[in-house]
Structure formats: C-alpha cells, structure tokens
Write a protein that holds these residues in place. Structure first.
Motif, short mmCIF file in Angstrom:
data_model
loop_
_atom_site.label_atom_id
_atom_site.label_comp_id
_atom_site.label_asym_id
_atom_site.label_seq_id
_atom_site.Cartn_x
_atom_site.Cartn_y
_atom_site.Cartn_z
N VAL A 1 1.20 -1.28 -10.74
CA VAL A 1 2.28 -0.48 -10.18
C VAL A 1 3.57 -1.29 -10.10
N ASN A 2 4.67 -0.60 -10.17
CA ASN A 2 5.99 -1.22 -10.02
C ASN A 2 6.12 -1.84 -8.63
N PRO A 3 6.42 -3.14 -8.53
CA PRO A 3 6.48 -3.78 -7.21
C PRO A 3 7.78 -3.54 -6.47
N ALA A 4 8.73 -2.83 -7.09
CA ALA A 4 10.00 -2.58 -6.41
C ALA A 4 9.80 -1.68 -5.20
N PRO A 5 10.55 -1.91 -4.13
CA PRO A 5 10.39 -1.08 -2.92
C PRO A 5 11.03 0.29 -3.12
N GLY A 6 10.66 1.22 -2.24
CA GLY A 6 11.29 2.54 -2.22
C GLY A 6 10.75 3.52 -3.23
N LEU A 7 9.51 3.36 -3.66
CA LEU A 7 8.96 4.31 -4.63
C LEU A 7 8.78 5.70 -4.03
N TRP A 8 8.79 5.79 -2.73
CA TRP A 8 8.66 7.11 -2.10
C TRP A 8 9.84 8.00 -2.43
N VAL A 9 11.00 7.41 -2.75
CA VAL A 9 12.18 8.20 -3.12
C VAL A 9 11.89 9.00 -4.39
N PRO B 1 0.81 -1.23 0.00
CA PRO B 1 0.00 0.00 0.00
C PRO B 1 0.84 1.27 0.00
N ALA B 2 1.97 1.26 0.72
CA ALA B 2 2.83 2.45 0.75
C ALA B 2 3.44 2.74 -0.61
N ASP B 3 3.89 1.69 -1.31
CA ASP B 3 4.44 1.87 -2.66
C ASP B 3 3.38 2.39 -3.62
N LEU B 4 2.19 1.82 -3.51
CA LEU B 4 1.10 2.24 -4.39
C LEU B 4 0.77 3.71 -4.17
N MET B 5 0.68 4.13 -2.93
CA MET B 5 0.36 5.52 -2.64
C MET B 5 1.46 6.46 -3.12
N ALA B 6 2.73 6.02 -2.98
CA ALA B 6 3.83 6.85 -3.45
C ALA B 6 3.78 7.01 -4.97
N ALA B 7 3.50 5.90 -5.67
CA ALA B 7 3.42 5.97 -7.13
C ALA B 7 2.25 6.84 -7.58
N ARG B 8 1.12 6.66 -6.92
CA ARG B 8 -0.04 7.48 -7.28
C ARG B 8 0.21 8.95 -6.97
N GLY B 9 0.86 9.21 -5.84
CA GLY B 9 1.17 10.59 -5.49
C GLY B 9 2.11 11.24 -6.49
N GLN B 10 3.13 10.49 -6.92
CA GLN B 10 4.06 11.03 -7.90
C GLN B 10 3.38 11.29 -9.23
N MET B 11 2.53 10.36 -9.65
CA MET B 11 1.83 10.54 -10.92
C MET B 11 0.85 11.71 -10.83
N ALA B 12 0.18 11.84 -9.69
CA ALA B 12 -0.76 12.95 -9.51
C ALA B 12 -0.03 14.29 -9.55
N LEU B 13 1.14 14.35 -8.89
CA LEU B 13 1.94 15.58 -8.90
C LEU B 13 2.36 15.93 -10.31
N TRP C 1 -10.42 0.22 -16.75
CA TRP C 1 -11.76 -0.03 -16.20
C TRP C 1 -12.19 -1.49 -16.38
N HIS C 2 -12.39 -2.16 -15.23
CA HIS C 2 -12.87 -3.53 -15.18
C HIS C 2 -11.92 -4.55 -15.82
N HIS C 3 -10.66 -4.16 -16.07
CA HIS C 3 -9.70 -5.09 -16.65
C HIS C 3 -8.43 -5.23 -15.80
N GLN C 4 -7.94 -4.13 -15.26
CA GLN C 4 -6.71 -4.19 -14.48
C GLN C 4 -6.78 -3.17 -13.35
N ARG C 5 -6.49 -3.66 -12.15
CA ARG C 5 -6.49 -2.77 -10.99
C ARG C 5 -5.19 -1.98 -10.93
N THR C 6 -5.28 -0.80 -10.33
CA THR C 6 -4.11 0.05 -10.20
C THR C 6 -3.02 -0.66 -9.40
N ALA C 7 -3.40 -1.39 -8.37
CA ALA C 7 -2.43 -2.11 -7.55
C ALA C 7 -1.72 -3.20 -8.34
#
Length: 449
Positions: A400-408, A9-21, A391-397
C-alpha cells in the motif's frame, strides 16, 4: 527487502475500502459488458432469421443501454487503472513487469470493443442487417477477452508464477507463464459464467417487473424468456465449476478453504457448515453435514482437510467475511438453480412460462440476487487471500501507498460513485421511457420495458 514502508492501519483500511468500492461497483458493469453484447447480437440475429419484430426491438433497446453502460464502465475502469498505481505502488513497482502482460492485452481488447461498439451502434439502418450483425461479433469476443485477461491477473495474485526472486529482487520474468497460472482457468470460467448469470437474470428481472405491471405482450414475454434462459443454462455449470474450484483451493490455497468453512483443525471426516458465525474460535449456529467437506474435497469421508492450525495466526484471513460471503454465494446460486428448474418444468409440461405470479416475483428479485452473489464471491476471493496481496510473496500492508491521508481518496470515490450511480440510473430510465426505433425495419413504436 521492500522499497515501500508499511502504511498505518488506518491508511491500509482506507486503501482497501477504496479498492473494494471501485471493484465492487465496476465488476457489475464488467459483467454486463461480457453478457449484453452476446444477448443483443443473438436477439438481432433471431429477429432477422424469424422475421419477429419483438426480437429486433429488444436488440435495439439493449444496444442503447449497452452504449450507456460501456461509457460509464470506461470511467470506472479508468479509475481502477489509476488506483493500481496510486494505492498499491509496492505491488506495481515489484511485480508490475510480471503482470503487465494481461493488463496490456486487456487494453487491446478494450479498444477493439470500443471501436466495434461504436460501429455497431452507429450502423443501425446504415448497413444491411447481416453486415450489422457481423459488426457486433467483435464486441462479443472482445468483451469476454477483457474479462479473461483481467481475471488472469487476479488469478496470478492467488497463484503467482513466472518469475524468480533473487535477494528480494524479481528476476527472470516469464510473463506468459504468469498469465497462464494454475488458478487462471478456474477463475476465468467462474467469472465469465457469473457474468452471463448477472446479465441474464438482471435483464430478465426488468421484464418480469413489466409483466407484473400487466404488460403481457410478446415483447415483454421474449424480453423475460431470452435472457432468463441464457442465465439458466449456465447456472448448473457454474455450480459444478464452483465445486471444482473448492477442491483446487484444498490443495493450492488451503487457508482460504479453511476460512470459508471456519475449520480450525486439520483432520479427516470434516463436516460442512451451512450458515453460522465464527465466534469464540469456532463456527456456531450452523447446520453441519457430517463428513461433507472431506467428501467434497476427496470424495471419501477419510480425506484429510487442512485447517487453520497449519497457518500462523498472522497469516490467517478474516474468517467471518469469507465464510458469510461464500455461504451467500452458494445459497443464491442454488436458489437461482431452483428458479431455473421451475421454468424448465413448466416449459416441458406446457411450453409456456409458469402461470404463478410468484414466479414473476422471484424473477424480479433474481437480478438483484445474482449481483449479491457476484459481490459475495469476490469478497470470498479477495478477503480470503489476505493478508497477502501476492500469495505468500507480498503482504497487502507492504504494497500500500505509505503516504498519509488515503481516507481523502476514499471519501472522494464515495462521491464520484454516488454521482455515477445516480446519473446512470437516470439515463437508463430515460432510455426506457423513450420510443424504441429500429431504422432498418422502418417502424417506431413505444415498447420500453
């Protein structure tokens, strides 16, 4: 079957936050890239046709700013293109062959825009005025084309078409069908009109501030009037397109419309909620218009509107961000419509701008308000599609890149965009304070906004 494992969840939120920014920052420049060339070329044409030097001065000033904004937009756009692969490899690995066409076409449009913008800027005073105007037309067309192709890719994420899934694998790809998906015309028109609103009200706000500071010459009058009128003309059409888009969602993405209205239960005679928050499983503190949503969707009170109860809890989008984003967008849209009507009324009565300083104050705020409405609309579109990236084919989770440290990456992007913002404001402010020179007219005077 999914090639990439789900991220934390932390990686997903970091990726979404970066993309949103990145998207939130770039989309403003993209809008200016759509609207500014048309306004600039029109101002130059008007100056050539009427002999009014104020139009030529404005065109030259806007062209200089356009060059700076295009350069910065190219940087942020390049960052976005890398982020698509780095942050969302699951999406690109699975569906890249389906949505590659609009991105490829956008690349061609970008290069055409860059080439002719360079010619347009360099050719001031080196070509005849008529030929110089002609070099600006491809910039106008390519700017709009770029928006069309990029938004069509986003529309496909809302209404995926043009492929078959066989045992979890994408087969029989039809890229043109993917490009012209059902959501494409609605989202494209909505975005292009939004671009002209942001550009028009944004530029007009600069000259409104100048007039508030006592600069009441013809240069500032036209600098306010021309872009404001352009934005005002498209505003009612934008509201009509938004109304049609809501009906499109009712049949194609009912979960998004239900989240927009905080509608829990399917039924007829559904009200519209103005304002409010979704708390305790329902919208609270809102002004409710009886039967409003049913009337909006089907033009009759008995129209059945699907609620969140038709969607499993795990598939429901976050309600408050979507609801509040939509409310902000609509409120600002109608506010800008009222401001446009004020100008129209004054012009009909006296052929002049309203004399009240309140009008200038509202114009000064309109530029920021239009950007807020733009961002709120994108929140509604993107967050309203969650938890799906397709939509209805692939979830955002799953994408996302499964590598750790996306918050960097998110931290790095915060620094990068802070530097870009400061540098852009500094350079634009320097341009504002420098003399405006139109070589073909043979004059040099200081007429900065």
């Amino acid at each position: 079957m999914h090639v990439f494992a789900a991220a934390t969840p932390a990686d997903l939120m970091a990726a979404r936050g970066q993309m949103a920014l990145s998207l939130g920052w770039h989309i403003v420049l993209a809008c200016l890239g759509v609207g500014m060339p048309a306004l600039t070329v029109f101002a130059e044409w008007r100056g050539l046709r009427t002999g009014d030097e104020a139009y030529v001065r404005l065109a030259h000033q806007w062209a200089r700013a356009m060059g700076v904004l295009f350069a910065v937009g190219a940087v942020s756009g390049t960052i976005l293109s890398f982020e698509m692969g780095l942050l969302w490899p699951g999406l690109m690995a699975t569906y890249g062959q389906v949505i590659g066409l609009p991105f490829a076409l956008e690349g061609f449009a970008f290069f055409i825009e860059a080439i002719f913008l360079g010619i347009y800027l360099y050719a001031w005073g080196r070509l005849s005025p008529r030929r110089h105007i002609l070099t600006g037309l491809p910039v106008c067309v390519a700017g709009v084309a770029s928006a069309v192709f990029v938004v069509s890719a986003n529309a496909w994420m809302n209404q995926p078409r043009g492929f078959d899934l066989v045992n979890g694998a994408v087969t029989r790809v039809r890229p043109w069908r993917a490009l012209f998906n059902p959501a494409m015309p609605w989202q494209v028109v909505h975005m292009v009109l939004a671009a002209f609103m942001v550009t028009g009200f944004g530029i007009a706000s600069v000259y409104a501030v100048g007039r508030l500071r006592g600069r009441r010459d013809r240069y500032h009058r036209i600098g306010l009037l021309l872009p404001f009128v352009a934005a005002a003309v498209v505003t009612p059409f934008q509201i009509l397109i938004g109304d049609a888009l809501a009906r499109f969602l009712a049949t194609r993405q009912p979960a998004k419309l239900a989240a927009i209205e905080g509608l829990n239960h399917t039924g007829s005679h559904r009200p519209i909620s103005v304002g409010g928050l979704y708390l305790g499983g329902r919208i609270r503190y809102a002004l409710r218009i009886p039967d409003g949503l049913s009337l909006l969707v089907g033009y009759r009170p008995g129209t059945v509107v699907k609620g969140l109860d038709t969607v499993p809890p795990a598939d429901r989008p976050p309600i408050n961000p979507v609801h509040l984003g939509f409310q902000a967008m609509v409120a600002i849209g109608f506010g800008l419509l009222a401001l446009s009507a004020w100008l129209a009324w004054s012009w009909w009565r006296r052929r002049d701008l309203p004399r009240s300083r309140w009008f200038l104050w509202f114009c000064a705020v309109a530029g920021i308000a239009s950007v807020v409405a733009l961002e709120a609309g994108w929140v509604t579109t993107e967050v309203g599609r969650q938890p799906w990236i397709v939509w209805h084919h692939q979830r955002t989770a799953e994408a996302v890149n499964p590598a750790p440290g996306l918050w960097v990456g998110l931290a790095a992007m915060l620094i990068v965009y802070a530097v870009l913002t400061v540098a852009s404001v500094y350079v634009l402010n320097r341009l504002r304070s420098r003399p405006v020179v139109a070589p073909q007219e043979g004059w040099t005077e200081e007429y900065g906004p």
